[in-house]
Design a protein around this motif. Structure first.
Motif, PDB file in Angstrom:
ATOM      1  N   GLU A 178     -29.464  44.554 -46.345  1.00  0.00           N
ATOM      2  CA  GLU A 178     -28.653  43.686 -46.921  1.00  0.00           C
ATOM      3  C   GLU A 178     -29.777  42.914 -48.048  1.00  0.00           C
ATOM      4  O   GLU A 178     -30.247  41.824 -46.158  1.00  0.00           O
ATOM      5  N   ALA A 179     -29.463  41.787 -48.531  1.00  0.00           N
ATOM      6  CA  ALA A 179     -30.167  40.787 -48.691  1.00  0.00           C
ATOM      7  C   ALA A 179     -29.097  39.791 -48.749  1.00  0.00           C
ATOM      8  O   ALA A 179     -28.553  39.550 -49.575  1.00  0.00           O
ATOM      9  N   HIS A 180     -29.664  38.774 -47.989  1.00  0.00           N
ATOM     10  CA  HIS A 180     -28.853  37.254 -47.787  1.00  0.00           C
ATOM     11  C   HIS A 180     -29.347  36.665 -48.343  1.00  0.00           C
ATOM     12  O   HIS A 180     -28.664  34.784 -48.269  1.00  0.00           O
ATOM     13  N   GLY A 181     -31.346  36.563 -49.235  1.00  0.00           N
ATOM     14  CA  GLY A 181     -31.192  35.476 -49.689  1.00  0.00           C
ATOM     15  C   GLY A 181     -32.441  35.244 -50.759  1.00  0.00           C
ATOM     16  O   GLY A 181     -32.953  36.240 -50.546  1.00  0.00           O
ATOM     17  N   LEU A 182     -32.872  34.403 -51.664  1.00  0.00           N
ATOM     18  CA  LEU A 182     -34.045  34.564 -51.959  1.00  0.00           C
ATOM     19  C   LEU A 182     -34.718  33.348 -51.619  1.00  0.00           C
ATOM     20  O   LEU A 182     -34.096  32.393 -50.950  1.00  0.00           O
ATOM     21  N   HIS A 215     -20.907  37.461 -55.549  1.00  0.00           N
ATOM     22  CA  HIS A 215     -20.783  37.436 -54.038  1.00  0.00           C
ATOM     23  C   HIS A 215     -22.699  37.048 -53.654  1.00  0.00           C
ATOM     24  O   HIS A 215     -22.796  35.596 -53.142  1.00  0.00           O
ATOM     25  N   PHE A 216     -23.630  37.819 -54.106  1.00  0.00           N
ATOM     26  CA  PHE A 216     -24.517  37.687 -54.188  1.00  0.00           C
ATOM     27  C   PHE A 216     -25.616  36.103 -55.286  1.00  0.00           C
ATOM     28  O   PHE A 216     -26.325  35.403 -54.300  1.00  0.00           O
ATOM     29  N   SER A 217     -24.804  36.239 -55.908  1.00  0.00           N
ATOM     30  CA  SER A 217     -24.956  35.277 -56.752  1.00  0.00           C
ATOM     31  C   SER A 217     -24.970  33.573 -56.382  1.00  0.00           C
ATOM     32  O   SER A 217     -25.915  32.737 -56.099  1.00  0.00           O
ATOM     33  N   VAL A 218     -23.450  33.893 -55.412  1.00  0.00           N
ATOM     34  CA  VAL A 218     -23.764  32.739 -54.335  1.00  0.00           C
ATOM     35  C   VAL A 218     -24.658  32.187 -53.678  1.00  0.00           C
ATOM     36  O   VAL A 218     -24.473  31.093 -53.073  1.00  0.00           O
ATOM     37  N   ALA A 220     -27.820  33.530 -53.397  1.00  0.00           N
ATOM     38  CA  ALA A 220     -28.490  32.646 -54.306  1.00  0.00           C
ATOM     39  C   ALA A 220     -28.785  31.451 -54.933  1.00  0.00           C
ATOM     40  O   ALA A 220     -29.988  30.748 -55.257  1.00  0.00           O
ATOM     41  N   GLY A 221     -27.951  31.076 -54.306  1.00  0.00           N
ATOM     42  CA  GLY A 221     -27.386  29.125 -55.414  1.00  0.00           C
ATOM     43  C   GLY A 221     -27.445  29.877 -56.961  1.00  0.00           C
ATOM     44  O   GLY A 221     -27.752  28.291 -57.095  1.00  0.00           O
ATOM     45  N   ALA A 222     -26.932  30.330 -57.770  1.00  0.00           N
ATOM     46  CA  ALA A 222     -27.039  30.686 -59.010  1.00  0.00           C
ATOM     47  C   ALA A 222     -25.522  31.459 -59.275  1.00  0.00           C
ATOM     48  O   ALA A 222     -25.755  32.201 -59.873  1.00  0.00           O
ATOM     49  N   PRO A 223     -24.496  30.690 -59.006  1.00  0.00           N
ATOM     50  CA  PRO A 223     -23.349  31.692 -59.248  1.00  0.00           C
ATOM     51  C   PRO A 223     -22.710  32.313 -61.033  1.00  0.00           C
ATOM     52  O   PRO A 223     -23.422  31.344 -61.980  1.00  0.00           O
ATOM     53  N   ILE A 224     -22.291  32.908 -60.866  1.00  0.00           N
ATOM     54  CA  ILE A 224     -21.712  33.248 -62.031  1.00  0.00           C
ATOM     55  C   ILE A 224     -20.550  34.265 -61.635  1.00  0.00           C
ATOM     56  O   ILE A 224     -20.149  34.645 -61.282  1.00  0.00           O
ATOM     57  N   GLU A 225     -20.232  34.017 -62.848  1.00  0.00           N
ATOM     58  CA  GLU A 225     -18.566  34.902 -62.546  1.00  0.00           C
ATOM     59  C   GLU A 225     -18.240  36.351 -63.535  1.00  0.00           C
ATOM     60  O   GLU A 225     -18.482  36.633 -64.105  1.00  0.00           O
ATOM     61  N   VAL A 226     -18.741  36.453 -61.561  1.00  0.00           N
ATOM     62  CA  VAL A 226     -18.127  38.317 -61.640  1.00  0.00           C
ATOM     63  C   VAL A 226     -17.191  38.914 -60.591  1.00  0.00           C
ATOM     64  O   VAL A 226     -17.706  38.462 -59.158  1.00  0.00           O
ATOM     65  N   LEU A 227     -16.165  39.256 -60.971  1.00  0.00           N
ATOM     66  CA  LEU A 227     -15.474  39.668 -60.108  1.00  0.00           C
ATOM     67  C   LEU A 227     -14.584  40.789 -59.688  1.00  0.00           C
ATOM     68  O   LEU A 227     -15.436  41.239 -60.342  1.00  0.00           O
ATOM     69  N   PRO A 228     -14.505  41.238 -58.821  1.00  0.00           N
ATOM     70  CA  PRO A 228     -13.759  42.926 -58.710  1.00  0.00           C
ATOM     71  C   PRO A 228     -12.698  42.900 -58.994  1.00  0.00           C
ATOM     72  O   PRO A 228     -11.495  42.088 -59.996  1.00  0.00           O
ATOM     73  N   ARG A 229     -12.407  44.344 -59.693  1.00  0.00           N
ATOM     74  CA  ARG A 229     -11.065  44.886 -60.408  1.00  0.00           C
ATOM     75  C   ARG A 229     -11.214  46.014 -60.417  1.00  0.00           C
ATOM     76  O   ARG A 229     -11.987  47.170 -60.393  1.00  0.00           O
ATOM     77  N   ARG A 230      -9.888  46.219 -59.765  1.00  0.00           N
ATOM     78  CA  ARG A 230      -9.788  47.990 -58.826  1.00  0.00           C
ATOM     79  C   ARG A 230      -9.555  49.217 -59.712  1.00  0.00           C
ATOM     80  O   ARG A 230      -8.180  48.493 -60.252  1.00  0.00           O
TER      81      ARG A 230
END
Length: 393
Positions: A178-182, A215-218, A220-230
């Protein structure tokens, strides 16, 4: 591998396609996944490679490029990693979109005409021709459109084949990592990935985390709007051939492009190489809630029987679901993040990731290598208003 030119985070179909394209361009690639490779959204997919469900525009352009690329890519993989690893159960069987009431016939025909102008083969059929093509189809068919270019493959096998090529070229694939950040250099460019106490030096990172890309973008400090849709899928016991191709109701196209939070169900029915029938499709924005909802399964079953009455009473062998990576404007995010040089994103394909994967990987590799891209990247850019987000504290 102690260092890499590029670290791809996410070993699903999009991450695998990006890693394959980057390694084909001569880069040393390390692929990381916190679980098993191809064990997340890709494992919960139906393997659709569709042109039929997309209106003319940037996503259809990406889909056409991918549909053209899939057979070429599979042929090259066979030569590189062997027939066994490259066998992904590719079926260019076509698709049939069905209108079950007269009000849906006109809009379906208008969409088909627009798709033909965009280069997609779309053949309008009257009810008798549709039933001749699919004899078990309901007698309530009012009209249909046949899409010979629609195809299907086994998504886990496809991702595995792409990752096998990465390994064959000297790359590495790590599950359970698991990558925890950059890590950034003095100029603010990406210089590594943090894995717990370990740091992997690299020149670029690709966020291909699917529904978890936000979640990963947050982190990384560079948030993008990607959300889960089940979404949920029913799988029947093996049957004699009941469905020859992918068949779905015309309202599926509207469900794909909808932004509604509430549950949406539309009829989608197709056979697999093993004789089982896959029944979908549901869309629901419930975060990462994995709870099984019986009402969703009931509605899926009823919608399938409405389209194919022969399925009434057929036993359901199992059900499975997954989370699609959703963006507010329904377009993938493909490109470099303007906030941090060296951070790239490839996500937001929602339910179309299998079909869009080869062209996504090629586009990202073209951009990273400074080559002229086959598909216009502008509409997929990271800094569009629907996707780029501010850091929330």
């Amino acid at each position: 591998m102690e260092t890499a030119d590029v670290v791809v985070i996410g070993a699903g179909i999009i991450g695998a396609a990006c890693a394959e394209a980057l390694s084909a361009a001569g880069m040393r690639v390390l692929v990381l996944d916190r679980g098993a490779p191809a064990g997340g959204t890709t494992a919960g997919g139906e393997g659709n490679v569709l042109l039929s469900d997309k209106a003319p525009g940037p996503e259809l352009e990406l889909a056409v490029a991918s549909r053209r690329r899939w057979p070429e890519l599979l042929e090259s993989l066979r030569a590189e990693v062997g027939d066994d690893l490259a066998d992904v159960e590719w079926e260019p069987k076509g698709g049939l979109v069905v209108a079950t009431d007269e009000d849906a016939v006109g809009p379906l025909g208008i969409l088909a005409e627009a798709q033909r102008v965009a280069g997609v083969e779309a053949i309008e059929l009257d009810p008798s021709a549709a039933r001749a093509m699919e004899p078990h189809l309901t007698e309530g068919v009012a009209g249909a459109v046949h899409y010979p270019g629609d195809a299907q493959l086994q998504p886990v096998l496809a991702a595995t084949a792409l990752l096998a090529a990465v390994r064959a070229r000297g790359g590495e694939v790590r599950g359970g990592a698991e990558a925890h950040g950059l890590v950034f250099d003095a100029f603010g460019s990406v210089s590594g990935v943090r894995l717990g106490d370990e740091t992997v030096p690299c020149g670029a990172v690709v966020n291909a985390c699917g529904p978890w890309a936000g979640h990963f973008s947050v982190a990384a400090g560079a948030p993008i709007e990607v959300l889960p849709r089940r979404g949920m899928v029913l799988v029947t016991a093996p049957l004699p051939q009941v469905v020859g191709r992918k068949v779905y109701a015309a309202d599926y196209v509207a469900a794909v492009s909808s932004s509604d939070v509430d549950l949406q169900v539309s009829s989608v029915v197709e056979s697999t190489a093993t004789g089982t029938v896959l029944i979908g499709s549901s869309r629901q924005r419930v975060g990462f809630d994995e709870a099984l909802e019986v009402e969703v399964l009931r509605r899926l079953a009823r919608s399938a029987v409405k389209l194919f009455p022969v399925l009434s009473g057929v036993p359901v062998m199992r059900t499975y679901g997954g989370f699609r990576p959703y963006t507010p404007d329904h377009l993938p995010v493909i490109g470099e993040d303007p906030r941090f040089p060296g951070l790239w994103h490839a996500s937001g394909h929602e339910g179309a990731g299998i079909g869009l994967a080869p062209a996504t990987g090629r586009l990202l590799a073209d951009l990273m290598c400074g080559r002229e891209p086959e598909v216009d990247p502008v509409r997929f850019r990271v800094d569009r208003p629907a996707v780029i987000a501010e850091v929330r504290t």
